[in-house]
Enzyme design. Structure first.
Site, short mmCIF file in Angstrom:
data_model
loop_
_atom_site.label_atom_id
_atom_site.label_comp_id
_atom_site.label_asym_id
_atom_site.label_seq_id
_atom_site.Cartn_x
_atom_site.Cartn_y
_atom_site.Cartn_z
CD GLU A 1 -5.15 -3.18 0.21
OE1 GLU A 1 -5.47 -2.07 0.70
OE2 GLU A 1 -4.94 -3.35 -1.00
CG ASN B 1 -10.66 -1.46 -4.15
OD1 ASN B 1 -11.26 -0.84 -3.27
ND2 ASN B 1 -9.41 -1.15 -4.50
CD GLU B 2 -9.27 3.11 -4.71
OE1 GLU B 2 -8.16 3.13 -5.25
OE2 GLU B 2 -9.52 3.75 -3.67
CE1 TYR C 1 -7.49 5.87 2.86
CE2 TYR C 1 -8.19 5.90 0.57
CZ TYR C 1 -7.87 5.20 1.72
OH TYR C 1 -7.94 3.82 1.73
CD GLU D 1 -9.98 1.62 0.10
OE1 GLU D 1 -9.10 2.48 -0.10
OE2 GLU D 1 -10.06 0.55 -0.53
CD GLN E 1 -5.67 -0.99 4.60
OE1 GLN E 1 -5.17 -2.00 5.03
NE2 GLN E 1 -5.70 -0.69 3.30
O1 AHR Z 1 -6.06 1.82 1.66
C1 AHR Z 1 -4.98 1.85 0.79
C2 AHR Z 1 -5.40 1.85 -0.67
O2 AHR Z 1 -6.08 3.03 -0.95
C3 AHR Z 1 -6.37 0.78 -1.09
O3 AHR Z 1 -5.73 -0.41 -1.40
C4 AHR Z 1 -7.00 1.37 -2.30
O4 AHR Z 1 -8.29 0.88 -2.55
C5 AHR Z 1 -6.95 2.86 -2.06
O5 AHR Z 1 -6.46 3.55 -3.14
#
Ligand code: AHR
Length: 516
Positions: free
Chosen positions: A53, A200-201, A265, A320, A369
């Site tokens: 990103e 995205n999101e 995450y 992600e 990432q």
């Molecule tokens: O990976 C960091 C961020 O986490 C990304 O930009 C977003 O899609 C997510 O919230």
């Protein structure tokens, strides 16, 4: 055949220094049934995808150092990063975000570099983005890497026309305003990009939409993304938002859809992520608990998808995932730069085992990432570069890419912490086209070794070899002064006898075996 000690291995007899507690002398027991008689689906190589990103030092001062840099590069992209990633056989790379994608206007990043406008990256650190790394730069990078690009379209602040034009700019072979512009900008042939994210999101940084509203937006944007063989991914659920998945599956005609995303995450808690190194056992345990939750999330999202798509035409795309901790001291909080320890290796190994075992529905995944951001595989400091423990996991696991899944049944012992417990061992297995069987074993326990007995059905193996990723302390990591403190080594604690394989694996360690 590897040497196997009947007694406890040296590694458990020596009391290892752990950041938490002294390593136990006694191993726990786990039993695994390896069902080589029931080969299953192919594990899509795209499960081993990455993500870059415009965030912090991922692109600028990461991948891209510019054409005038003294660091060896090809058109501004670091040669050492390209070589390291090629060694992972990375199958796809997602770009330009994340949250940045819904603020990105692709026209800013094409044409002569000095004429490109500067914008402010309002999402990440408020820094000025000069757009010197744009569509051509990214797609040329993918070519260098031999990887498939995965472009995330802007459905938040962009227009339907803008995204339709990007598709045409990148993919249209014939004569059109957009392909003419591409040719004028130096690219004769189209790149034929297959993977496209439609936002995205959308539930958050992509526009704070309700799922019902996003369904309408998806249908409109996707309609005008014209071209052959496009693989369109809908912006998917945040963790356990099952209503999101249900609404998308109900509201989007399946012929307009190829995949639905999921983001998850790992951290001790979202509010208190804690340091990336020097964490407590509580923080380690809680992080592993969140990471292992990926299994439940996939099962539950899949159950919803199964209702509408029993033949599994639509894929679950976990684009992600990874560990998210506090940024390193003295770094920009908006840059998400964090170190990477054996805890990250445990997150990666356990998560990839989960993906492999659910690879009938999970076909694409992207670690967040790739370089210098969150759970990175590569960290850089000026001309220096290091490979993190997570890099080594990805390298050890690449044997599973496009291999045939071999189902496993695991009776694992527990990792008990306070009043809670987690499964200590996770396993996945596959058979390569060359006929080799690979078994990946992860022991997340902070202090106890595991004696693992693997009962094999349906295949006779004569030989076993292996590699291990282990270290003395769970927060061991590589630094620019000591870049090779954590790296894989030959594994000697596996013995094959009859239809059984016996393995002893130290705490917080990961092993990949090859059986012939
Ligand atoms: O990976 C960091 C961020 O986490 C990304 O930009 C977003 O899609 C997510 O919230």
């Amino acid at each position: 055949m590897m040497k196997f000690k009947k007694t406890l291995p040296k590694i458990t007899l020596v009391c290892l220094l752990s950041v938490f507690a002294t390593t136990s002398l006694f191993a726990q027991q786990t039993v695994v049934a390896l069902r080589a008689d029931k080969p299953s689906n192919q594990i899509s190589k795209h499960i081993y995808g990455h993500f870059a990103e415009h965030l912090g030092r991922s692109i600028y001062d990461g991948f891209y150092v510019g054409e005038d840099s003294k660091i060896p590069h090809t058109d501004g992209v670091r040669n050492d990063i390209v070589a390291a990633l090629k060694n992972l056989n990375i199958p796809n790379l997602r770009w330009p975000g994340g949250c940045f994608a819904d603020r990105y206007h692709w026209r800013d990043g094409v044409g002569t570099k000095i004429n490109r406008p500067s914008i402010v990256n309002t999402m990440w650190g408020g820094v000025t983005e000069d757009n010197s790394f744009g569509t051509h730069d990214f797609l040329n990078l993918c070519k260098l890497l031999g990887t498939e690009p995965y472009l995330a379209g802007n459905t938040g602040s962009g227009t339907v026309q803008e995204l339709a034009d990007w598709v045409q700019y990148v993919n249209f072979e014939g004569k059109s305003p957009m392909s003419d512009l591409r040719v004028k900008n130096g690219q004769e042939k189209p790149w034929n990009v297959k993977f496209w994210g439609v936002g995205n999101e959308a539930w958050g940084c992509g526009g704070n939409m309700t799922p019902e509203y996003y369904v309408g937006e998806y249908r409109r944007f996707a309609t005008f993304m014209e071209g052959q063989n496009l693989y369109k991914v809908a912006s998917g659920a945040n963790v356990d938002d099952y209503h999101w998945t249900e609404t998308l599956m109900k509201g989007i005609p399946l012929r307009m859809l190829d995949g639905i995303a999921l983001h998850h995450y790992s951290f001790p808690t979202w509010e208190k992520k804690g340091p990336a190194t020097g964490y407590s056992e509580q923080e380690y345990f809680e992080t592993m608990k969140t990471a292992l939750r990926m299994d439940e999330l996939i099962i539950k999202h899949t159950a919803i998808m199964d209702k509408y798509d029993p033949n599994k035409k639509i894929d679950l795309v976990v684009d992600e995932w990874g560990g998210w901790f506090d940024v390193e001291q003295g770094t920009n909080p908006g840059f998400l730069y964090q170190q990477n320890t054996m805890r990250d290796a445990m997150i990666a190994g356990a998560t990839l085992n989960i993906f492999n075992n659910h690879s009938d529905r999970v076909k694409i995944a992207n670690l967040a990432q790739c370089v210098n951001v969150l759970q990175a595989v590569i960290l850089t400091d000026k001309e220096k570069m290091l490979l993190t423990p997570t890099y080594h996991v990805m390298e050890m696991y690449k044997v599973h890419q496009d291999a045939t899944l071999i189902p496993v049944e695991v009776k694992t012992s527990d990792y008990v912490f306070g009043k809670e417990k987690l499964p200590a061992v996770s396993v996945s297995a596959s058979k390569s086209t060359a006929g080799l069987t690979h078994v990946s074993l992860v022991n997340i326990h902070s202090s106890k070794s595991e004696e693992i007995e693997i009962d094999i059905t349906g295949q006779e193996y004569k030989n076993v070899t292996g590699r291990i990723l282990t270290s003395k302390k769970v927060d061991d990591h590589n630094t620019f002064d000591q870049p090779e403190r954590v790296k894989p080594s030959t594994f000697t604690q596996a013995k094959l006898k009859g239809g059984k394989l016996k393995v002893i694996i130290p705490p917080f360690s990961l092993v990949v075996l090859a059986l012939k």
